[in-house]
Design an enzyme around this catalytic site. Structure first.
Site, PDB file in Angstrom:
ATOM      1  N   ASP A 108      -2.090   9.154 -10.466  1.00 29.58           N
ATOM      2  CA  ASP A 108      -2.272   8.015 -11.384  1.00 29.58           C
ATOM      3  C   ASP A 108      -0.927   7.570 -11.967  1.00 29.58           C
ATOM      4  O   ASP A 108      -0.647   6.376 -12.065  1.00 29.58           O
ATOM      5  CB  ASP A 108      -3.210   8.398 -12.540  1.00 29.58           C
ATOM      6  CG  ASP A 108      -4.665   8.435 -12.090  1.00 29.58           C
ATOM      7  OD1 ASP A 108      -4.939   8.061 -10.932  1.00 29.58           O
ATOM      8  OD2 ASP A 108      -5.520   8.828 -12.900  1.00 29.58           O
ATOM      9  N   ASN A 129      -1.850  12.893  -3.726  1.00 31.04           N
ATOM     10  CA  ASN A 129      -2.891  13.401  -4.638  1.00 31.04           C
ATOM     11  C   ASN A 129      -3.216  14.863  -4.329  1.00 31.04           C
ATOM     12  O   ASN A 129      -3.355  15.677  -5.243  1.00 31.04           O
ATOM     13  CB  ASN A 129      -4.173  12.579  -4.487  1.00 31.04           C
ATOM     14  CG  ASN A 129      -4.144  11.304  -5.299  1.00 31.04           C
ATOM     15  OD1 ASN A 129      -3.793  11.313  -6.473  1.00 31.04           O
ATOM     16  ND2 ASN A 129      -4.506  10.193  -4.677  1.00 31.04           N
ATOM     17  N   GLU A 146      -5.083   2.069  -4.084  1.00 33.31           N
ATOM     18  CA  GLU A 146      -3.614   2.113  -4.201  1.00 33.31           C
ATOM     19  C   GLU A 146      -3.013   0.916  -3.487  1.00 33.31           C
ATOM     20  O   GLU A 146      -1.936   0.989  -2.935  1.00 33.31           O
ATOM     21  CB  GLU A 146      -3.063   3.422  -3.621  1.00 33.31           C
ATOM     22  CG  GLU A 146      -3.947   4.087  -2.613  1.00 33.31           C
ATOM     23  CD  GLU A 146      -3.638   3.693  -1.166  1.00 33.31           C
ATOM     24  OE1 GLU A 146      -4.438   2.919  -0.617  1.00 33.31           O
ATOM     25  OE2 GLU A 146      -2.622   4.154  -0.618  1.00 33.31           O
ATOM     26  N   ASP A 191       0.854  -1.185   0.000  1.00 29.64           N
ATOM     27  CA  ASP A 191       0.000   0.000   0.000  1.00 29.64           C
ATOM     28  C   ASP A 191       0.895   1.241   0.000  1.00 29.64           C
ATOM     29  O   ASP A 191       1.856   1.326   0.766  1.00 29.64           O
ATOM     30  CB  ASP A 191      -0.891  -0.033   1.247  1.00 29.64           C
ATOM     31  CG  ASP A 191      -1.894   1.101   1.268  1.00 29.64           C
ATOM     32  OD1 ASP A 191      -3.097   0.833   1.081  1.00 29.64           O
ATOM     33  OD2 ASP A 191      -1.467   2.258   1.489  1.00 29.64           O
ATOM     34  N   HIS A 230      -4.426  14.597  -8.967  1.00 26.50           N
ATOM     35  CA  HIS A 230      -4.843  13.219  -9.231  1.00 26.50           C
ATOM     36  C   HIS A 230      -4.142  12.591 -10.441  1.00 26.50           C
ATOM     37  O   HIS A 230      -3.733  11.422 -10.390  1.00 26.50           O
ATOM     38  CB  HIS A 230      -6.374  13.173  -9.382  1.00 26.50           C
ATOM     39  CG  HIS A 230      -6.968  11.905  -8.896  1.00 26.50           C
ATOM     40  ND1 HIS A 230      -7.178  10.828  -9.721  1.00 26.50           N
ATOM     41  CD2 HIS A 230      -7.389  11.529  -7.656  1.00 26.50           C
ATOM     42  CE1 HIS A 230      -7.700   9.848  -9.018  1.00 26.50           C
ATOM     43  NE2 HIS A 230      -7.846  10.252  -7.758  1.00 26.50           N
TER      44      HIS A 230
END
Ligand code: GH3
Ligand code: MG
Length: 309
Positions: free
Chosen positions: A191, A182, A218, A174, A187
């Site tokens: 990504d 973010n 994630e 994680d 964002h």
């Protein structure tokens, strides 16, 4: 994944002239493999895994019906599309062939234009089926296996490893402080970072049987069959180190100046006291260890060898 490549057709017919005619027809557009009897057809089908088979029904030793039956019992060849080409032209022959699971039935003497059209149509369907299978099993953002695929493989590997008394390792990864990432970088940048983490994780796995999947958000899972705790832990530590080594700046993280991940991992190591009974329990153990890694400061790997309580 490329779905536009040349497709492979296996032609099985004991008659040399038929084989040649079909080969000449198909060669300009497809890769052609030729078999002159049933046994050879089975062997070449398992070796080449063709997209389509044109299978003669009447052959000495093993007829086409038997070849199809045996193809269906082998998981590697069970899904190959088969068209019967047969001198037996009665409606009940055709019905019988279709009932056995052939996609189509062409009577001899065949018309070459019709054969080509049917082959093209079935190969197109094979292509579409592959695309759908791909879409159903692959995560669109990271291109890793998706959760559905992971669940299928995990269950199958769990069964296999338990049956054979082999170790099975599972890790959950994680990203640390990804919400802040973010918030700070936007964002789209998040990504991109997630894709880089996914790529690094997948390329850090060593064996063909290993699987990296996106479990959600994630969170990635790494499945390593036949891999003991020491080996698996080493692989996961190397992956986490490689991810930090990407040097993706993370100014908003309290953990490190670069993007890092935490991981929890568990290995099933056969019988013992309070053994893990189901794959759900192994998964839950991995999840708890990930939580521990987070709680004890992040950017670290926590591992345990089962049987766990
Ligand atoms: P922790 O270190 O405890 O894991 O903290 P965290 O901020 O990483 O965890 P949290 O669960 O609070 O937040 C997860 C964040 O991951 C929030 C969510 O927006 C982000 N995220 C999940 N999926 C995606 C995605 O596909 N793209 C992007 N950019 N962000 C995602
Ligand atoms: Mg996180």
């Amino acid at each position: 994944m490329n779905f536009a490549g040349t497709q492979k057709v296996l032609v099985a017919d004991d008659d040399v002239v038929n084989r040649q005619v079909l080969a000449e027809l198909l060669k300009p557009e497809h890769t052609v493999v030729l078999a002159k009897n049933g046994a050879q057809a089975l062997e070449l089908a398992a070796r080449h895994l063709p997209d389509l088979m044109l299978l003669d029904v009447v052959m000495p030793d093993m007829d086409g019906y038997e070849v199809l039956r045996r193809l269906r019992t082998d998981p590697r060849t069970a899904h190959i599309t088969v068209i019967f080409i047969s001198g037996l032209g009665r409606p009940e022959d055709e019905a019988n062939g279709l009932k056995l699971g052939a996609a189509d039935y062409i009577a001899k003497p065949f018309n070459t234009t019709v054969v080509m059209a049917r082959v093209a149509m079935h190969l197109q369907m094979v292509r579409q089926r592959r695309m759908l299978e791909h879409l159903a099993h692959v995560d669109g953002l990271t291109e890793l296996a998706n959760r559905r695929r992971f669940d299928e493989v995990f269950e199958a590997e769990w069964q296999r490893c338990r049956r054979n008394g082999r170790p099975l390792s599972l890790a959950m990864l994680d990203i640390d402080a990804f919400k802040q990432y973010n918030d700070h970088y936007g964002h789209p940048a998040g990504d991109r970072a997630l894709r880089a983490v996914a790529r690094t994780s997948a390329s850090g796995l060593r064996r063909p049987g290993d699987l990296a999947a996106r479990y959600g958000g994630e969170e990635l899972v790494l499945l390593m069959p036949d891999t003991d705790a020491a080996q698996a832990q080493q692989v996961v530590i190397a992956i986490c180190t490689a991810i930090a080594g990407l040097g993706i700046a993370h100014e908003a993280s309290a953990v490190a100046p670069v993007l890092t991940v935490s991981a929890g991992g568990a290995t099933l190591v056969g019988a013992g006291a309070d053994p893990i009974e189901t794959c759900t329990e192994l998964f839950a153990a991995t999840d708890r260890l990930l939580y521990q890694a987070k709680k004890s400061g992040r950017n670290r790997v926590e591992w345990r060898a089962a049987p766990l309580q």
